[in-house]
Design an enzyme around this catalytic site. Structure first.
Site, short mmCIF file in Angstrom:
data_model
loop_
_atom_site.label_atom_id
_atom_site.label_comp_id
_atom_site.label_asym_id
_atom_site.label_seq_id
_atom_site.Cartn_x
_atom_site.Cartn_y
_atom_site.Cartn_z
N HIS A 3 -14.36 5.04 -18.95
CA HIS A 3 -13.70 4.15 -18.00
C HIS A 3 -12.96 3.01 -18.68
CE1 HIS A 3 -14.77 5.59 -13.91
NE2 HIS A 3 -15.66 6.28 -14.61
N SER B 134 7.18 -1.67 -10.84
CA SER B 134 7.78 -2.36 -9.69
C SER B 134 7.17 -1.92 -8.38
CB SER B 134 9.28 -2.08 -9.65
OG SER B 134 9.47 -0.67 -9.52
N ASP C 26 10.28 5.71 6.97
CA ASP C 26 11.22 4.63 6.67
C ASP C 26 10.86 3.94 5.35
OD1 ASP C 26 12.35 1.54 8.15
OD2 ASP C 26 13.45 3.17 7.17
#
Lengths: 172, 587
Positions: B234, B516, B552
């Site tokens: 991990h 982003s 959308d």
């Protein structure tokens, strides 16, 4: 359908029992080698819906243990014995009303409750006495802390609700 | 009656009384045993699901290799993507820039002074106990300093219990700060006299991964010879994406989260792989397989291993190592062969698995443990369990909590495979009665879900059965559904997207080279095509496209994939978060 009739034959019922028993057994088979610790056999048997007394449990264990007890029980020995137990419907669970009457015997003046001390006394000194762990476990759920007593009727209703969940999931 | 104590029946030994007591005891033992069995079942569910998750990680890892081979064919050379996948050539965050991050006067969390001393460790512990969040300036500083120290270390550290030092070994902590505090409370904080080995998996799953990591790294900086950290599976940026650490960082550090993540990736690769005590005991996360070559482990360039899910950065002369992480938990192995001998074949005397995160699956699911090693003696094991309650809850409550949680998880798995399950059920139910035998239902569940579980025992929690014991199989899907973000869309598509959402999340994050949160529709489509090919999912390309459009989310040729994936979640009809004193399990 013809096939449906087949499902009702005893062989299939036994096969079903085998699967059920194996499943219950495997959950406790921590090393995945078809053995369980003998100390978990009681839990397994009870999880299959049976309610043997401690004495009856000891007898059952003697039946499934090895010649020289190893501390482990093998599935090969457990399976046939447990199948018989289930087929014969041995060690049926205690019905709610019988349980209630048992509490009432211990409460002859019909107060509707037992004090914590009374419960401890009966459970740890009579019948097949509880260990300290078992006693503490029962107390933690049963005792109403304000009155330091167990109102057994409510207690039974509460415990049975847990069983009732199983009933709720049944459709007619 | 004549008794001095009037509350007792006169003749205690009367057969009636004995019988009554026996009945109650008998009944109670049955009830208690059934509760314990249910508790075990719940644990089995958790473990099976975790194991299945590990398998799907393998699948994801294969997909990356597959993607790498095929992606570049689909698009022109994408240097950024390759760089991203192999993790090199990223513009590094510069240490001096980071150190210019201001710590305002209003900040009331722990303040550290470099070089760190034990006061700083105490300061961190105190601050975290008060739930303070360590300022990013200090987080980054600790990470940078830790990297410098770790870089000096070999892949495998050698330590010793001579000089009468007892060494404490801890396993997975998984962000459970309370467990770390409990260990320090019982065993003392790390120091020159109290050395520790932490065997990986410090982060993910728990909600204080960053705090745990900061304490461990700070301790490393103060006591570099007495605080040893092994890398776990991990300590891996891809795993963190899937198992919650990335999310935790982004939530706690909105402004500098990305910077922290970037440095963290690097720090992970410099964590040593294993620790050897007294030339006799090997401590390594995940254990070894028969093909692991310890000599090779000594030699490899460990910092090239970005992630356990991806092939290591290719380098001349190195063969790719298959570090298979096969278990949850860490292993310590004792060998009778000294390390100067051939290490390939050895007889391990004993394998111990240590796990230090109590209540790992759910409150009350398990205890944690640590080990103390001293010279020439058997290891001593210490167990514990964190609890928020001031008293032990009754058994039925503990069982209800654990079971409720397990069933909830299982139902989410079940709804994600609804189409396949219905198909399997209908194969048996030729006269369309809606019913199956318990056996048929159990068999279908097991074969479709590929989870080895006690289905018959679990059936009462999962489906409706009639008096004859037959199962109303469609009730497998009761009280839970996958949210449909848009009305006119196929259930199969929704199911597939829900089922693979964490894999998709990781994949999207890889493609999103600038963090982003947006990728181009073209990348989205290409990646989807590859995903479909490799995973064999029965989904139409155009369907996914259409869905993204309908939701959308297609903004100027880019898609916000976090929003896309968030839309696929499950809704439970009865949320078991409401607290109740009654032992009624969630319906």
């Amino acid at each position: 359908m013809a096939e449906d009739r087949e499902w009702e034959s005893t062989e299939t019922a036994v096969a079903e029992l085998h699967k059920k028993i194996k499943e219950a057994f495997e959950v406790f088979d921590h090393e995945s080698n078809n053995t369980v610790d003998v100390r978990e056999i009681g839990t397994i048997i009870r999880s299959l819906g049976c309610c043997p007394s401690e004495g009856e449990l000891h007898d059952l264990i003697a039946e499934v243990e090895e010649e020289e007890p190893t501390g482990y029980i093998r599935l090969e020995k457990f399976l046939p014995v447990m199948t018989e137990v289930l087929l014969e419907r041995r060690y049926r669970p205690i019905p709610e009303d019988v349980l209630l009457r048992a509490f009432e015997v211990l409460d002859p003046t019909k107060r509707g409750f037992l004090t914590k001390e009374e419960l401890i006394k009966y459970m740890t000194e009579e019948g097949e006495p509880f260990s300290q762990e078992e006693m503490e476990e029962m107390l933690s759920a049963a005792i109403d802390s304000e009155s330091n007593s167990i109102h057994y009727k409510d207690y039974i209703t509460m415990m049975v609700e847990v069983q009732l969940f199983k009933e709720k999931n049944k459709v007619t | 009656m004549g008794c001095s104590d009037s509350s007792f029946i006169k003749d205690k030994k009367s057969p009636k009384v004995i019988k009554a007591a026996t009945i109650i005891q008998n009944w109670y033992r049955g009830y208690s045993a059934r509760l314990k069995a249910r508790q075990r079942h719940a644990l089995t569910v958790f473990q099976s699901i975790e194991y299945a998750d590990e398998q799907s990680q393998m699948q994801l890892s294969n997909f990356f290799s597959f993607m790498l081979e095929n992606y570049t064919d689909e698009r022109e050379e994408d240097p950024e993507l390759i760089a991203r996948l192999f993790g090199c050539n990223l513009p590094d965050t510069r240490e001096d820039y980071v150190k210019m991050i201001d710590v305002p006067d209003s900040y009331d969390g722990p303040r550290l002074q470099f070089p760190l001393t034990f006061t700083d460790i105490e300061s961190l512990i105190e601050g975290f106990k008060q739930q303070k969040i360590l300022h990013p300036h200090y987080v980054l500083a600790v990470l940078f300093e830790a990297k410098k120290v770790l870089m000096q270390m070999p892949n495998i550290s050698h330590i010793s219990t001579l000089l009468s030092k007892e060494i404490t070994v801890c396993g997975d902590l998984h962000g459970k700060l309370d467990d770390l505090f409990l260990i320090f409370y019982k065993n003392g904080v790390p120091s020159n006299e109290n050395p520790y080995v932490f065997n990986g998996d410090f982060v993910d799953r728990g909600k204080n991964s960053i705090e745990v990591l900061m304490i461990l790294l700070a301790s490393l900086l103060v006591y570099p010879n007495d605080l040893h950290l092994n890398r776990g599976n991990h300590e891996d940026f891809l795993m963190n994406l899937r198992y919650g650490f990335t999310k935790e960082i982004m939530q706690k550090y909105r402004v500098y989260g990305n910077e922290i993540l970037k440095i963290l990736e690097d720090v992970y690769t410099w964590l040593p792989i294993a620790t050897i005590v007294d030339n006799d005991i090997l401590i390594i996360h995940g254990g070894l397989s028969e093909s692991t070559d310890l000599n090779l482990l000594h030699r490899i360039e460990r910092n090239k291993m970005k992630s356990v899910l991806m092939p290591p950065i290719p380098s001349d002369g190195d063969s790719a190592i298959d570090l298979k992480i096969t278990k949850v938990g860490s292993e310590k192995i004792k060998t009778s062969v000294s390390l100067s001998d051939q290490l390939l074949q050895h007889e391990w005397e004993q394998v111990i698995t240590i796990f230090s995160a109590s209540n790992y699956y759910e409150d009350g699911s398990n205890r944690g443990a640590y080990l103390r090693l001293s010279f020439n003696t058997l290891p001593k094991i210490f167990q514990y369990q964190v609890t928020k309650a001031t008293h032990i809850r009754p058994l039925y409550q503990r069982v209800n909590t654990v079971e409720g949680s397990a069933i909830r998880m299982l139902k989410e798995r079940i709804i994600a495979r609804k189409t396949d399950l219905v198909h399997a059920f209908e194969l048996y139910d030729r006269n369309k009665s809606g019913k199956l035998s318990l056996s048929q239902w159990a068999f279908s569940m097991e074969s479709v879900l590929e989870l080895n579980l006690p289905w018959r025992s679990l059936s009462t929690r999962l489906v409706l059965t009639d008096r004859d014991g037959n199962v109303d199989y469609m009730s497998s899907f009761q009280n839970i559904r996958i949210q449909k973000p848009v009305k006119e869309v196929h259930s199969t598509l929704i199911e597939t997207l829900y089922r693979y959402r964490s894999d998709l999340h990781i994949i999207f994050n890889i493609i999103d080279t600038d963090h982003s949160g947006m990728i181009s529709m073209e990348e989205f489509r290409t990646m989807w095509k590859l995903f479909k090919m490799h995973y064999g999912v029965p989904v139409d390309d155009s369907e996914v496209d259409e869905l993204a459009n309908k939701m959308d989310l297609n903004k100027d040729g880019s898609i916000d994939f976090n929003e896309f994936l968030k839309a696929f979640h499950v809704v439970h009809r009865f949320d078991p978060s409401r607290k109740s004193n009654k032992p009624v399990v969630q319906e």
